[in-house]
Design a protein around this motif. Structure first.
Motif, PDB file in Angstrom:
ATOM      1  N   PRO A  36      15.607   1.255  25.175  1.00  8.20           N
ATOM      2  CA  PRO A  36      14.806   1.536  23.944  1.00  8.20           C
ATOM      3  C   PRO A  36      13.425   1.848  24.077  1.00  8.20           C
ATOM      4  O   PRO A  36      12.763   1.577  24.766  1.00  8.20           O
ATOM      5  N   PRO A  37      13.079   2.524  22.991  1.00 12.03           N
ATOM      6  CA  PRO A  37      11.432   2.872  22.820  1.00 12.03           C
ATOM      7  C   PRO A  37      10.727   1.777  23.076  1.00 12.03           C
ATOM      8  O   PRO A  37      11.203   0.559  22.308  1.00 12.03           O
ATOM      9  N   LEU A  38       9.643   1.990  23.409  1.00 13.32           N
ATOM     10  CA  LEU A  38       8.448   0.854  23.711  1.00 13.32           C
ATOM     11  C   LEU A  38       6.978   1.344  23.402  1.00 13.32           C
ATOM     12  O   LEU A  38       6.561   2.367  24.237  1.00 13.32           O
ATOM     13  N   VAL A  39       6.485   0.948  22.595  1.00  6.19           N
ATOM     14  CA  VAL A  39       5.109   1.377  22.191  1.00  6.19           C
ATOM     15  C   VAL A  39       4.170   0.238  22.368  1.00  6.19           C
ATOM     16  O   VAL A  39       4.394  -0.973  21.870  1.00  6.19           O
ATOM     17  N   VAL A  79       0.885  -1.045   0.200  1.00  3.97           N
ATOM     18  CA  VAL A  79      -0.018   0.071   0.104  1.00  3.97           C
ATOM     19  C   VAL A  79       0.822   1.201  -0.020  1.00  3.97           C
ATOM     20  O   VAL A  79       0.872   2.208  -1.004  1.00  3.97           O
ATOM     21  N   LYS A  80       1.821   1.531   0.887  1.00  4.66           N
ATOM     22  CA  LYS A  80       2.524   2.468   1.060  1.00  4.66           C
ATOM     23  C   LYS A  80       3.874   2.193   1.600  1.00  4.66           C
ATOM     24  O   LYS A  80       4.313   0.974   2.159  1.00  4.66           O
ATOM     25  N   ASP A  81       4.978   3.170   1.275  1.00  2.79           N
ATOM     26  CA  ASP A  81       6.196   2.980   1.574  1.00  2.79           C
ATOM     27  C   ASP A  81       6.871   4.298   2.013  1.00  2.79           C
ATOM     28  O   ASP A  81       6.879   5.118   1.127  1.00  2.79           O
ATOM     29  N   PHE A  82       6.941   4.438   3.158  1.00  4.83           N
ATOM     30  CA  PHE A  82       7.528   5.852   3.953  1.00  4.83           C
ATOM     31  C   PHE A  82       8.746   5.624   4.398  1.00  4.83           C
ATOM     32  O   PHE A  82       9.332   4.828   4.940  1.00  4.83           O
ATOM     33  N   GLY A  83       9.670   6.965   4.220  1.00  3.93           N
ATOM     34  CA  GLY A  83      10.670   7.273   5.074  1.00  3.93           C
ATOM     35  C   GLY A  83      10.667   7.882   6.401  1.00  3.93           C
ATOM     36  O   GLY A  83       9.931   8.559   6.238  1.00  3.93           O
ATOM     37  N   VAL A  84      11.711   7.256   7.330  1.00  2.81           N
ATOM     38  CA  VAL A  84      11.649   7.930   8.870  1.00  2.81           C
ATOM     39  C   VAL A  84      13.046   8.138   8.999  1.00  2.81           C
ATOM     40  O   VAL A  84      13.947   7.920   8.409  1.00  2.81           O
ATOM     41  N   PRO A  85      13.100   9.196  10.005  1.00  5.25           N
ATOM     42  CA  PRO A  85      14.627  10.084  10.253  1.00  5.25           C
ATOM     43  C   PRO A  85      15.463   8.813  10.818  1.00  5.25           C
ATOM     44  O   PRO A  85      16.804   9.099  10.617  1.00  5.25           O
ATOM     45  N   ASP A  86      15.073   7.776  11.376  1.00  2.78           N
ATOM     46  CA  ASP A  86      15.988   6.910  12.092  1.00  2.78           C
ATOM     47  C   ASP A  86      15.518   5.333  12.120  1.00  2.78           C
ATOM     48  O   ASP A  86      14.272   5.323  11.734  1.00  2.78           O
ATOM     49  N   THR A  87      16.382   4.665  12.649  1.00  8.11           N
ATOM     50  CA  THR A  87      15.868   3.211  12.576  1.00  8.11           C
ATOM     51  C   THR A  87      14.783   3.018  13.640  1.00  8.11           C
ATOM     52  O   THR A  87      14.703   3.562  14.758  1.00  8.11           O
ATOM     53  N   VAL A  88      13.690   2.212  13.277  1.00  9.58           N
ATOM     54  CA  VAL A  88      12.620   2.003  14.089  1.00  9.58           C
ATOM     55  C   VAL A  88      12.795   1.024  15.252  1.00  9.58           C
ATOM     56  O   VAL A  88      13.274  -0.145  14.851  1.00  9.58           O
ATOM     57  N   SER A 106      10.403  13.143  23.168  1.00 13.76           N
ATOM     58  CA  SER A 106      11.674  12.231  23.071  1.00 13.76           C
ATOM     59  C   SER A 106      11.620  11.025  23.863  1.00 13.76           C
ATOM     60  O   SER A 106      10.845  11.006  24.875  1.00 13.76           O
ATOM     61  N   SER A 107      12.370   9.958  23.364  1.00 15.72           N
ATOM     62  CA  SER A 107      12.258   8.767  24.211  1.00 15.72           C
ATOM     63  C   SER A 107      13.445   8.631  25.297  1.00 15.72           C
ATOM     64  O   SER A 107      14.356   9.804  25.358  1.00 15.72           O
ATOM     65  N   GLY A 108      13.608   7.677  26.151  1.00 13.71           N
ATOM     66  CA  GLY A 108      14.747   7.509  27.067  1.00 13.71           C
ATOM     67  C   GLY A 108      16.002   7.482  26.225  1.00 13.71           C
ATOM     68  O   GLY A 108      16.339   7.115  25.048  1.00 13.71           O
ATOM     69  N   LYS A 109      17.108   7.964  27.051  1.00 12.99           N
ATOM     70  CA  LYS A 109      18.367   7.951  26.684  1.00 12.99           C
ATOM     71  C   LYS A 109      19.043   6.354  26.788  1.00 12.99           C
ATOM     72  O   LYS A 109      20.088   5.981  26.205  1.00 12.99           O
ATOM     73  N   ILE A 110      18.581   5.736  27.882  1.00 14.74           N
ATOM     74  CA  ILE A 110      19.418   4.335  28.078  1.00 14.74           C
ATOM     75  C   ILE A 110      18.405   3.303  27.587  1.00 14.74           C
ATOM     76  O   ILE A 110      18.763   2.657  26.524  1.00 14.74           O
ATOM     77  N   GLY A 129       8.598   4.357  17.454  1.00 11.04           N
ATOM     78  CA  GLY A 129       9.500   4.819  18.424  1.00 11.04           C
ATOM     79  C   GLY A 129      10.877   4.330  17.717  1.00 11.04           C
ATOM     80  O   GLY A 129      11.516   3.426  17.510  1.00 11.04           O
ATOM     81  N   ILE A 130      11.643   5.666  17.478  1.00  9.31           N
ATOM     82  CA  ILE A 130      12.910   5.424  16.744  1.00  9.31           C
ATOM     83  C   ILE A 130      13.853   5.817  17.924  1.00  9.31           C
ATOM     84  O   ILE A 130      13.634   5.766  18.853  1.00  9.31           O
ATOM     85  N   ARG A 131      15.140   6.001  17.607  1.00  4.29           N
ATOM     86  CA  ARG A 131      16.397   5.875  18.615  1.00  4.29           C
ATOM     87  C   ARG A 131      16.152   6.870  19.612  1.00  4.29           C
ATOM     88  O   ARG A 131      16.530   6.886  20.849  1.00  4.29           O
ATOM     89  N   LYS A 132      15.445   8.296  19.054  1.00  5.55           N
ATOM     90  CA  LYS A 132      15.578   9.439  20.121  1.00  5.55           C
ATOM     91  C   LYS A 132      14.378   9.895  20.394  1.00  5.55           C
ATOM     92  O   LYS A 132      14.080  10.632  21.336  1.00  5.55           O
ATOM     93  N   GLU A 133      13.268   9.658  19.742  1.00  4.44           N
ATOM     94  CA  GLU A 133      12.118  10.168  19.975  1.00  4.44           C
ATOM     95  C   GLU A 133      10.734   9.274  19.468  1.00  4.44           C
ATOM     96  O   GLU A 133      11.116   8.314  18.541  1.00  4.44           O
ATOM     97  N   TYR A 134       9.604   9.608  19.952  1.00  5.01           N
ATOM     98  CA  TYR A 134       8.259   8.952  19.305  1.00  5.01           C
ATOM     99  C   TYR A 134       7.761   9.985  18.385  1.00  5.01           C
ATOM    100  O   TYR A 134       7.687  11.172  18.506  1.00  5.01           O
TER     101      TYR A 134
END
Length: 1000
Positions: free
Chosen positions: A199-202, A151-160, A193-197, A173-178
């Motif tokens: 990893p993001p968790l949704v 259906v779609k293919d989108f780019g994001v700023p960092d690894t999910v 922003s997500s945590g520094k230590i 949730g990417i490396r630095k923020e949601y």
């Protein structure tokens, strides 16, 4: 640990290889191992004592054994897998994403574009799959068969690192923020922003909301990433996986599993130690935890058992929250559990001083109000036919001994306990008083919240019984045995009204004990069921007189209320009332109380109105008038019990409502005035100081009443007058009888006040102006003129004529006759005698006499030894009322010796007015003659109209030529018709009118 929400049970003890992924399918367990194999385990039912499962699709709390192994299920170790029960598919993530048909594990699709994907999310409602690969997010849709469509293919700023569907969007949730990714256009919006230590968790919630992890904190957001609430769920450390199984959130840590409630403030419920835990997933009825080579099942403890645990440990809020999760089929059990918990929680709060919160839970438990009132020993309750025992309302299964009743005496009457305290313990007494006040305030709020429903039921019950009585229901008539004054009959088994009586009686006492006297009065003013006996005693003892009066009023105890009110008024006057120094009771209070009773109990109103009639006569009479109490009833009651106020009542009533007083009452009022005047006259006559021109206040009232009102009997009053006094009253009465000559004679000869005679003539003349000529009393001024000119005849047998007039059974009212009569052939005229009080009507046609009538009177006067003529008064009368006297008649009455010079003030304006009238009438005559000539000229012009008839002239009715036939012309001069046609049309119109009249 608060309580045990889950029981841990080891399902698989020793797996040959390391477990990388785990999922449940019905009652089976699917294990993805590090060697790429898929191991399927089922419950080991080899034991003879195994009972058949209640749900064949649920995990069982028993050991599992290997059923089969699918070698080479994946080339690389599985990252995760998920069973899609609605589509009977197994989704697995390894080097790519593959879909297998369950239960035979047939491969139906492999998404090659997902190679290298590290995370995915499945939307089961729409059949959409999203996955992340490096810095790309791809969306595929299941077409319902064996294939998937991109259906779609989108780019994001960092690894999910983590992702989940949230409605139509995707939270990543990417490396630095949601961020929230719009699945339609790929637009990204930052959340935080997500945590520094960690990893993001949704984590997706069943409601569609999300929990986003930031270190060890879980933040709640909606589908658009907006923060939902200020509260956060705090874990002991950052979890690796979180699953939701209402009402708990279960988090996985390296050495344990934490279970927290989803209710604010998200407390820790249970911790289960499992060293080496690696994977966590949920099934239909349990939570599965995978260690390196073993699997544990966390099975929920039954809700009933959890509720018992929470209640026993005093965690009532959690217990109540769990009660709401009981299945609908257990509605009765749920209600019983909730009620018992609310009661226990209420007692716990009450014992710890949280009185208002305790009452909220008593209210939620639907407990009977008598149970709550049993905690207040100072509240006196009415006796009822059936009051439930408080102990019977407590669930014995909930550790009943812990229901402390030690606080039940806490609200006892302050005056009972405070004296027992030592003087040195003032702080304790103050604290005790404050605590008692707080308990009562909480009780007031509780009773007020319960009151609406209870009072509504009681009122509906009373209405139903009234209706049944109205239709003559024999069954219900036998039920009425207990009488409640003011509310009719109350049946003995009237449970609703008994409960309403208990509630209102208790509420009134609580209001009084907390010093809310005004609120107590408002309660009694409305519909209430307070027990009259108990409340009367309490209110009287506490000197709450305003509330006591309202209690009497609401129970229709009006005599008791008025008696108390009169006592309070008397005490207020003597300044003896000290219980309520702010409120004073005045006589007006009694009047205000009596106003609503005028229509229902007029005799009670009359009885107690006598107490304030002297001090507030105007307000009391206004009460009689506004209440529509019959005036005859009021008058007779006053005549019997307050004769000194009878005249005042009639006087004020006449002043307020002149048309509302009957003739009998008017006559009685005048009789009262006359009696007082006669008594006053007797006193002065006995002292020989009577003066006819002396006026007492009562005599002034008598004269005013005689002149202004007409409902009395003048004949009866005339008989009571003394013969040698009160001539002015006699004159007014004679005037009411149309005996104008006698009345004027009294003014002129007895009172010697011509001004009164003139004023009398003015009143008679002005009243006759508005009467038709047939009923007019003639020219009264000529009568006065004759009295001035004939004093001898006027005074002759004066007293005898009045006596004959009074003694006559049928007093006729004579009309004014002609003022002159013809005597003899010589045409000599003589003024008619006014003997017998006959008024004179003088004919204007007899004005051509060559001899003045005054001469004849003068001769008669000489014959009788007449007194002098009152010429000055005659001339004054003529000059002042020349416009109201017929000049010709007046001149014929004057003596011959009267000088014309003295008549100038009379004749001057009279002749001027006559000449002006003559000139005006001449002008009018000329105008009318001119108008007549104009009309004649117009008539002649109209008669000159010419109508031309030609051979083409047509009849407007028959549309035929007129020819030489007789024709008619309509008034407009242009419409021509045959005369025959015109006649026929007129006859047809006449016939149609007659038929219409007959139809009507």
């Amino acid at each position: 640990m608060v309580h045990s929400a889950y029981d841990s049970f080891q399902l698989i003890t020793d797996c040959p290889t390391k477990i990388d992924a785990i999922e449940s399918y019905g009652s089976k367990l699917l294990l993805g191992c590090s060697d790429g194999s898929l191991r399927i385990y089922v419950s080991d039912s080899s034991g003879a004592d195994r009972s058949p499962p209640s749900d064949p699709h649920a995990l069982r709390k028993e050991p599992y054994a290997l059923e089969r192994t699918v070698a080479g299920f994946s080339k690389k170790p599985l990252i995760s897998m998920e069973v899609l029960e609605s589509r009977e598919l197994l989704l697995s993530l390894s080097e790519s994403i593959a879909f297998h048909r369950l239960p035979n594990l047939e491969t139906i699709a492999v998404i090659t574009k997902a190679k290298g994907a590290n995370v995915y999310s499945w939307d089961d409602r729409r059949g959409f799959l999203c996955f992340a690969r490096q810095k790309r997010v791809c969306i595929f849709r299941h077409d319902g068969g064996r294939g998937f469509v991109e259906v779609k293919d989108f780019g994001v700023p960092d690894t999910v690192k983590s992702m989940s569907w949230c409605g139509e969007n995707i939270c990543v949730g990417i490396r630095k923020e949601y961020m929230i990714l719009n699945a339609t256009n790929g637009a990204l919006s930052e959340v935080f922003s997500s945590g520094k230590i960690a990893p993001p968790l949704v984590v997706a919630l069943p409601s569609g909301e999300l929990i986003l992890g930031k270190e060890n904190i879980g933040v709640f957001v909606d589908q658009n990433g907006k923060l939902l609430q200020a509260d956060r769920i705090c874990w002991s450390e950052a979890p690796t996986v979180v699953v939701i199984q209402k009402p708990y959130a279960i988090a996985l840590f390296p050495r344990r599993v934490e279970i927290r409630s989803l209710r604010v403030p998200y407390p820790l419920i249970q911790t289960i130690v499992l060293p080496g835990a690696r994977r966590l997933t949920k099934s239909n009825n349990a939570v599965v935890v995978a260690l390196e080579k073993s699997v544990y099942g966390l099975f929920p403890v039954p809700l009933g058992a959890q509720i018992v645990q929470l209640t026993a440990s005093g965690n009532f809020e959690e217990a109540l929250a769990l009660c709401k999760l009981l299945p609908p089929e257990d509605a009765s059990l749920r209600a019983a559990k909730e009620g018992s918990i609310h009661i226990r929680y209420a007692h716990y709060l009450f014992d710890n001083g949280c009185y208002e919160e305790a009452m909220e839970h008593f209210l939620a438990s639907q407990v009977d109000i008598t149970y709550v009132l049993s905690l207040y020993q100072s509240i006196v309750l009415p006796k009822t036919t059936a009051v439930p025992e408080p102990e019977k309302l407590v669930d014995l299964s909930l550790d009943a001994p812990q229901l402390s009743r030690g606080s039940s005496g806490m609200s006892d009457d302050l005056e009972t306990f405070l004296p027992q305290l030592s003087e040195s313990d003032e702080n304790s007494a103050l604290e005790f008083k404050k605590m008692s006040h707080n308990t009562l305030m909480a009780l007031i709020k509780f009773l007020q919240k319960k009151r609406y429903i209870i009072v509504e039921k009681a009122a509906a019950e009373g209405t139903e019984e009234v209706v049944l009585d109205a239709v003559g229901d024999s069954f219900t008539s036998s039920r009425f045995k207990k009488s409640n004054k003011g509310r009719g009959n109350v049946p003995i088994n009237s449970a609703a009204r008994e409960m309403a009586a208990i509630l209102d009686t208790a509420l009134l006492q609580a209001l009084l004990l907390t010093g809310q006297s005004s609120a107590a009065v408002e309660l009694l003013k409305g519909l209430n069921y307070c027990d009259a006996k108990i409340c009367e005693e309490i209110l009287h003892k506490g000197h709450h007189y305003a509330a006591l009066l309202e209690l009497y009023r609401s129970n229709s105890m009006h005599r008791e209320a008025l008696t108390l009110l009169h006592q309070l008024v008397e005490e207020s006057k003597s300044n003896q009332l000290q219980a309520e120094p702010i409120q004073k009771f005045s006589p007006e209070s009694i009047i205000e109380y009596l106003k609503p009773l005028c229509g229902t109990d007029p005799m009670l109103v009359l009885e107690f109105s006598m107490l304030v009639l002297e001090s507030c006569p105007t307000q009391t009479i206004e009460l009689f008038l506004s209440g529509n109490i019959p005036a005859d009833l009021v008058n007779s009651y006053l005549k019997q019990h307050a004769p000194n106020m009878q005249g005042r009542y009639l006087e004020l009533m006449l002043a307020m409502n002149e048309n509302g007083i009957s003739g009998n009452l008017q006559n009685e009022m005048v009789q009262i005035y006359l009696s007082e005047v006669l008594e006053w006259y007797s006193e002065l006559s006995a002292q020989q100081i009577w003066d006819e021109k002396a006026y007492s206040p009562t005599r002034k009232k008598l004269l005013s009443a005689l002149e202004s009102i007409s409902g009395y009997s003048p004949e009866a009053l005339l008989k009571r007058l003394p013969p040698d006094a009160l001539f002015e009253e006699r004159a007014i009465l004679l005037g009411k009888m149309n005996q104008h000559e006698l009345a004027l004679s009294l003014y002129v000869h007895k009172l010697n006040v011509p001004e009164l005679a003139l004023a009398y003539c003015d009143r008679v003349y002005e009243s006759s102006v508005h009467q038709p000529p047939a009923k007019s009393s003639g020219n009264i001024y000529l009568t006065l003129l004759q009295i001035y000119l004939n004093p001898q005849k006027t005074t002759k047998n004066f007293e005898k004529r009045i006596t004959n007039l009074v003694s006559s059974p049928n007093v006729s009212i004579p009309k004014i006759s002609s003022a002159t009569s013809f005597k003899g052939k010589g045409g000599r005229k003589k003024i008619a005698s006014i003997e017998g009080a006959e008024d004179m009507r003088i004919s204007p046609s007899n004005t051509d006499s060559s001899r003045s009538d005054g001469d004849a009177d003068a001769e008669e006067s000489n014959e009788e030894g007449a007194s002098s003529i009152m010429l000055d008064q005659v001339l004054d009368l003529l000059s002042r009322r020349w416009d109201r006297i017929n000049g010709a008649q007046a001149l014929r009455l004057l003596p011959r010796e009267t000088k014309l010079q003295n008549l100038l003030p009379f004749l001057g304006p009279l002749l001027k007015k006559s000449s002006e009238a003559y000139r005006n009438f001449s002008v009018i005559k000329s105008l009318r003659q001119s108008e007549n000539l104009q009309m004649k000229d117009e008539l002649y012009n109209q008669r000159k109209a010419v109508v031309k008839i030609s051979s083409d002239s047509m009849c407007s009715l028959c549309n035929k030529k007129l020819g030489t036939s007789v024709f008619a012309v309509y008034p407009n001069g242009t419409t021509l018709v045959h005369f025959v046609c015109f006649r026929d049309s007129q006859s047809m119109k006449a016939v149609s009118k007659v038929s219409q009249l007959r139809k009507r």
